[in-house]
Design a protein around this motif. Structure first.
Motif, PDB file in Angstrom:
ATOM      1  N   THR A  78     -27.365 -38.067 -59.249  1.00 40.89           N
ATOM      2  CA  THR A  78     -26.716 -38.498 -60.490  1.00 40.89           C
ATOM      3  C   THR A  78     -27.601 -38.216 -61.898  1.00 40.89           C
ATOM      4  N   ARG A  79     -27.231 -38.861 -63.129  1.00 39.16           N
ATOM      5  CA  ARG A  79     -28.362 -38.700 -64.109  1.00 39.16           C
ATOM      6  C   ARG A  79     -28.605 -39.970 -64.566  1.00 39.16           C
ATOM      7  N   GLU A  80     -28.502 -41.305 -63.672  1.00 43.77           N
ATOM      8  CA  GLU A  80     -28.750 -42.595 -63.893  1.00 43.77           C
ATOM      9  C   GLU A  80     -30.144 -42.777 -64.491  1.00 43.77           C
ATOM     10  N   VAL A 100     -21.630 -30.700 -53.180  1.00 38.78           N
ATOM     11  CA  VAL A 100     -21.839 -30.503 -54.609  1.00 38.78           C
ATOM     12  C   VAL A 100     -21.803 -31.831 -55.509  1.00 38.78           C
ATOM     13  N   PRO A 101     -22.640 -32.494 -56.048  1.00 34.59           N
ATOM     14  CA  PRO A 101     -22.238 -33.528 -56.781  1.00 34.59           C
ATOM     15  C   PRO A 101     -21.668 -33.134 -57.825  1.00 34.59           C
ATOM     16  N   ILE A 102     -20.547 -33.977 -58.454  1.00 33.70           N
ATOM     17  CA  ILE A 102     -19.491 -33.863 -59.450  1.00 33.70           C
ATOM     18  C   ILE A 102     -20.453 -33.511 -60.694  1.00 33.70           C
ATOM     19  N   GLY A 103     -21.477 -34.205 -60.875  1.00 34.83           N
ATOM     20  CA  GLY A 103     -22.011 -33.837 -62.380  1.00 34.83           C
ATOM     21  C   GLY A 103     -22.632 -32.586 -62.372  1.00 34.83           C
ATOM     22  N   LEU A 104     -23.171 -31.854 -61.115  1.00 33.96           N
ATOM     23  CA  LEU A 104     -23.688 -30.607 -61.314  1.00 33.96           C
ATOM     24  C   LEU A 104     -22.433 -29.680 -61.183  1.00 33.96           C
ATOM     25  N   PHE A 105     -21.660 -30.125 -60.487  1.00 36.46           N
ATOM     26  CA  PHE A 105     -20.358 -29.189 -60.432  1.00 36.46           C
ATOM     27  C   PHE A 105     -19.743 -28.846 -61.943  1.00 36.46           C
ATOM     28  N   TYR A 106     -19.674 -30.183 -62.587  1.00 35.54           N
ATOM     29  CA  TYR A 106     -19.193 -30.154 -63.917  1.00 35.54           C
ATOM     30  C   TYR A 106     -20.003 -29.257 -64.881  1.00 35.54           C
ATOM     31  N   GLN A 107     -21.229 -29.370 -64.878  1.00 39.81           N
ATOM     32  CA  GLN A 107     -22.080 -28.542 -65.452  1.00 39.81           C
ATOM     33  C   GLN A 107     -22.154 -26.963 -65.067  1.00 39.81           C
ATOM     34  N   GLY A 108     -22.068 -26.776 -64.020  1.00 40.21           N
ATOM     35  CA  GLY A 108     -21.768 -25.333 -63.499  1.00 40.21           C
ATOM     36  C   GLY A 108     -20.411 -24.729 -64.155  1.00 40.21           C
ATOM     37  N   CYS A 109     -19.287 -25.674 -64.029  1.00 39.35           N
ATOM     38  CA  CYS A 109     -17.979 -25.101 -64.752  1.00 39.35           C
ATOM     39  C   CYS A 109     -18.154 -25.074 -66.334  1.00 39.35           C
ATOM     40  N   PHE A 110     -19.083 -25.729 -66.947  1.00 36.07           N
ATOM     41  CA  PHE A 110     -19.372 -25.653 -68.475  1.00 36.07           C
ATOM     42  C   PHE A 110     -19.993 -24.233 -68.533  1.00 36.07           C
ATOM     43  N   SER A 111     -20.765 -23.786 -67.677  1.00 31.11           N
ATOM     44  CA  SER A 111     -21.530 -22.733 -67.873  1.00 31.11           C
ATOM     45  C   SER A 111     -20.359 -21.425 -68.026  1.00 31.11           C
ATOM     46  N   ILE A 112     -19.365 -21.631 -67.244  1.00 35.10           N
ATOM     47  CA  ILE A 112     -18.401 -20.908 -66.968  1.00 35.10           C
ATOM     48  C   ILE A 112     -17.452 -20.714 -68.507  1.00 35.10           C
ATOM     49  N   VAL A 143     -29.861 -33.255 -62.855  1.00 32.47           N
ATOM     50  CA  VAL A 143     -29.798 -33.402 -64.185  1.00 32.47           C
ATOM     51  C   VAL A 143     -30.510 -32.161 -64.818  1.00 32.47           C
ATOM     52  N   THR A 144     -31.469 -31.576 -63.975  1.00 33.53           N
ATOM     53  CA  THR A 144     -32.242 -30.311 -64.546  1.00 33.53           C
ATOM     54  C   THR A 144     -31.247 -29.257 -64.996  1.00 33.53           C
ATOM     55  N   PHE A 145     -30.292 -29.147 -64.179  1.00 34.35           N
ATOM     56  CA  PHE A 145     -29.331 -27.890 -64.727  1.00 34.35           C
ATOM     57  C   PHE A 145     -28.683 -28.184 -65.915  1.00 34.35           C
ATOM     58  N   ILE A 199     -37.435 -20.151 -61.583  1.00 31.87           N
ATOM     59  CA  ILE A 199     -37.085 -20.019 -60.284  1.00 31.87           C
ATOM     60  C   ILE A 199     -38.117 -21.417 -59.934  1.00 31.87           C
ATOM     61  N   LEU A 200     -39.596 -21.211 -60.223  1.00 36.46           N
ATOM     62  CA  LEU A 200     -40.361 -22.337 -59.488  1.00 36.46           C
ATOM     63  C   LEU A 200     -40.189 -23.438 -60.276  1.00 36.46           C
ATOM     64  N   GLY A 201     -40.410 -23.692 -61.527  1.00 34.69           N
ATOM     65  CA  GLY A 201     -40.255 -24.820 -62.377  1.00 34.69           C
ATOM     66  C   GLY A 201     -38.747 -25.440 -62.317  1.00 34.69           C
ATOM     67  N   SER A 202     -37.916 -24.737 -62.167  1.00 38.63           N
ATOM     68  CA  SER A 202     -36.528 -25.369 -62.156  1.00 38.63           C
ATOM     69  C   SER A 202     -36.316 -26.413 -60.865  1.00 38.63           C
ATOM     70  N   SER A 203     -36.891 -25.551 -59.722  1.00 34.18           N
ATOM     71  CA  SER A 203     -36.548 -26.247 -58.391  1.00 34.18           C
ATOM     72  C   SER A 203     -37.461 -27.446 -58.347  1.00 34.18           C
ATOM     73  N   GLY A 204     -38.828 -27.263 -59.122  1.00 35.83           N
ATOM     74  CA  GLY A 204     -39.699 -28.128 -58.774  1.00 35.83           C
ATOM     75  C   GLY A 204     -39.252 -29.433 -59.731  1.00 35.83           C
ATOM     76  N   HIS A 205     -38.595 -29.254 -60.945  1.00 38.93           N
ATOM     77  CA  HIS A 205     -38.253 -30.307 -61.767  1.00 38.93           C
ATOM     78  C   HIS A 205     -36.787 -30.845 -61.229  1.00 38.93           C
ATOM     79  N   ALA A 206     -36.217 -30.368 -60.530  1.00 36.70           N
ATOM     80  CA  ALA A 206     -35.061 -30.722 -59.672  1.00 36.70           C
ATOM     81  C   ALA A 206     -35.323 -31.642 -58.786  1.00 36.70           C
ATOM     82  N   PHE A 207     -36.603 -31.106 -58.087  1.00 37.24           N
ATOM     83  CA  PHE A 207     -37.092 -31.993 -56.731  1.00 37.24           C
ATOM     84  C   PHE A 207     -37.225 -33.274 -57.260  1.00 37.24           C
TER      85      PHE A 207
END
Lengths: 538, 79
Positions: A229-231, B34-46, A73-75, A60-68
């Motif tokens: 994005t993840r650029e 929801v950015p497409i990259g995040l949506f894709y990875q969410g679908c990936f989990s499913i 890309v964190t997910f 919870i804490l680290g994931s939101s912090g990393h995403a911030f």
């Protein structure tokens, strides 16, 4: 103070669960009952407690912090890759370890290794390495508890007192309830996690006036648009992260949890629902962490963004210490709590604070696992059980729990948190590099104790080498890496702003691959266990 | 053949995690935010959950449980 009252109620509830588990087990002073709940957990508790065991404060804490700081890309880095790799390892390895535990009575991974490879002291070496890699988790859990209580109470509960309360509560329910109490508390905590994500996203989303405006305005700001994005992340780095979840099954507390299921069919729901549970907790936390960048009326968040901006624009001209200070200031580990304070009504912030507390207190399983390992792999193995009996063994485990908690609390009061955050990073890679031991023990007749020892020594050496490298070569400012070693223009070893790169990959990749290679090559040239021993496993 | 198909499914999903095609874009924003990259990875989990369901249905190591049951029966039968 109202949120803190909810948190105290939560702490009382988990303590009661532990004591209730103790009363349910009254009269059973058997090691298997205390340390493994008599291998009798049902499907619901098994799923939620195994999942909860693996969700630390970082969920919870680290994931939101990393995403911030790093964006969406964190997910993909940490959640969806775990959602694939961890259930696969539970499916292939966890089920087999469960069956071996039922057949041969193992209670720890080292017991299995000792039997499988006919070794004694090599098992002790593996025990020491596992224990050393596990201790930082316990320390950081107490530190997180102290910090969270301090923030939630608005500073009324000092850090030292918050840490002491969390340490006492965790110690209490692990001490009394053993595995049964820990599993029940983890189940309760997992339900809180799951509720947390859904409620937090609705409340904060409504408070921010919906996410559409926030997302679209982020896209218009050059400094924030890349967070959607993840650029900024290398595909090699992203790929490397898929090796990290291999650590989960090699963590002793996870493997020991696999031994607690009453029936093997209980694994079915666990592996199917594991990716969905990760999705339910991580997606809201990551999304909220990213969206926190568009919150303009929380001074602490503005200060973090300013520190990040200064680091990016002036970092190259600063000393390593100044850069570390700015990294600390820009860290987003508390953004989710700041968002709740800003947007949730007090009573709801209290409930959600209890959810955060549940995440922070995930060190219970590690404490119990260390106690199980100590009493089985050291106390019982070196004759203590035979001489003093099983009741003394269980009580030794309880004394160990008290001692390790006091030790962790004493360290938590003195050492800076960043040291242990780093240690945990190394521990993930270390346990991932130990995963070939499990695969070899279960799936390969030709594996030997010398192969296992070679992999273990390699793991220790590389963890120490990476730690020393990162200590002596300070992290550069955001931007290009420091190339330390290159061959014909190809970067071999680099110091990146976030860590170390080997041929562009995170160190975990060569650590796992070489560990596997060592397991194989050394096993091929060394003598195998007796055929009767191998026959027990294949 | 079934085993090979399952191995291919696992490897394919592992490869699909590396979605370089959505690397540098946030568009389209799914549901408007929801950015497409995040949506894709969410679908990936499913998809990962569905793959696990498939493995459980088609490749469950039931022999392990029966071995344990047999051993338990033998132990129970002992005087």
């Amino acid at each position: 103070m109202i949120p803190a009252i909810f948190v105290f109620l939560y702490l009382a509830a988990v303590l009661y669960i532990g004591v209730f588990a103790f009363r349910k087990a009254r009269g059973k002073e058997e090691a298997e009952d205390y340390f493994l709940a008599s291998r009798s957990l049902g499907p619901f508790v098994f799923l939620f407690s195994l999942f909860g065991t693996n969700m630390t404060a970082f969920a919870i804490l680290g994931s939101s912090g990393h995403a911030f700081t790093n964006g969406i890309v964190t997910f993909g880095l940490m959640a969806s890759s775990s959602g694939l790799v961890i259930p696969l390892t539970i499916f292939f390895i966890g089920t087999r370890v469960w069956a071996l535990g039922k057949k041969h009575g193992f209670m720890t991974p080292v017991q299995m290794f000792r039997d499988r490879w006919e070794c004694t002291h090599i098992g002790t070496v593996i025990f020491v390495v596992q224990a050393v890699l596990l201790v930082p988790y316990i320390i950081i859990g107490i530190m997180g508890g102290g910090t969270t209580l301090n923030v939630i109470s608005g500073g009324l509960v000092p850090y030292w007192f918050g840490g002491a309360i969390v340490a006492l509560v965790v110690m209490g329910y692990v001490f009394f309830g053993g595995m049964r109490g820990t599993a029940w508390v983890n189940t309760f905590q997992t339900i809180l996690f799951l509720l947390f994500g859904a409620i937090a996203i609705v409340v904060i989303g409504a408070g921010m006036g919906g996410f559409k405006t926030a997302a679209n305005s982020m896209l218009q700001i050059p400094a924030l648009a890349p967070l959607l994005t993840r650029e900024r992340i290398s595909p090699y780095y992203f790929f490397s992260y898929t090796f990290i979840p291999l650590s989960a099954i090699a963590f002793p507390h996870i493997l020991i949890f696999c031994l607690t299921a009453e029936k093997m069919k209980h694994f079915k729901k666990t592996v199917i629902f594991y990716p969905l549970c990760i999705l339910a907790i991580w997606l809201p936390c990551v999304f909220l962490g990213v969206m926190a960048n568009r919150v303009t009326d929380v001074p602490q968040i503005k200060a973090k963004q300013e520190a990040r901006r200064v680091l990016a624009t002036q970092g190259k001209t600063m000393t390593p210490e100044q850069r570390d200070d700015l990294r600390e200031q820009s860290s987003g580990d508390d953004v989710i709590m700041l968002l709740l304070q800003r947007y949730a009504p007090l009573w709801l912030a209290g409930l959600l604070g209890a959810g955060i507390m549940a995440a922070v207190m995930a060190s219970d399983s590690q404490i119990l696992a260390l106690s199980t390992m100590f009493t089985e792999d050291i106390f019982a193995f070196y004759g203590g059980k035979r001489r003093f009996g099983e009741t003394v063994q269980v009580n030794t485990g309880r004394i160990f729990i008290v001692l390790i908690t006091i030790f962790a609390y004493a360290i938590a009061l003195r050492a800076p948190e960043t040291i242990f955050e780093l240690a945990i990073q190394y521990a993930f890679s270390g346990f991932a590099a130990l995963s070939p031991l499990l695969v070899a023990a279960i799936f390969w007749k030709g594996s030997t104790k010398w192969g296992a020892l070679a992999s273990t020594i390699w793991t220790v050496l590389t963890v120490v080498a990476v730690a020393l490298f990162q200590h002596f070569v300070p992290a550069p400012a955001p931007g290009p890496s420091i190339v330390v070693w290159a061959i014909h223009g190809t970067e071999v070893l680099s110091r990146t702003p976030g860590g170390t790169a080997v041929f562009g990959f995170m160190p975990v990749v060569p650590m796992v691959l070489v560990s596997t290679l060592l397991m194989w090559t050394v096993s091929v040239v060394t003598s195998k266990p007796k055929p009767s021993t191998i026959a027990k496993y294949f | 053949m079934k085993r090979i198909l399952l191995v291919i499914a696992v490897v394919a999903l592992y490869v699909l995690h590396q979605d370089i095609w959505f690397w540098r874009t946030a568009h389209p924003l799914v549901f408007g935010f929801v950015p497409i990259g995040l949506f894709y990875q969410g679908c990936f989990s499913i998809a990962a959950s569905l793959l696990m369901w498939l493995l459980v249905k088609q490749a469950w190591p039931a022999h392990l449980e029966s071995e344990v049951e047999e051993l338990k029966s033998e132990e129970d039968a002992k005087p």
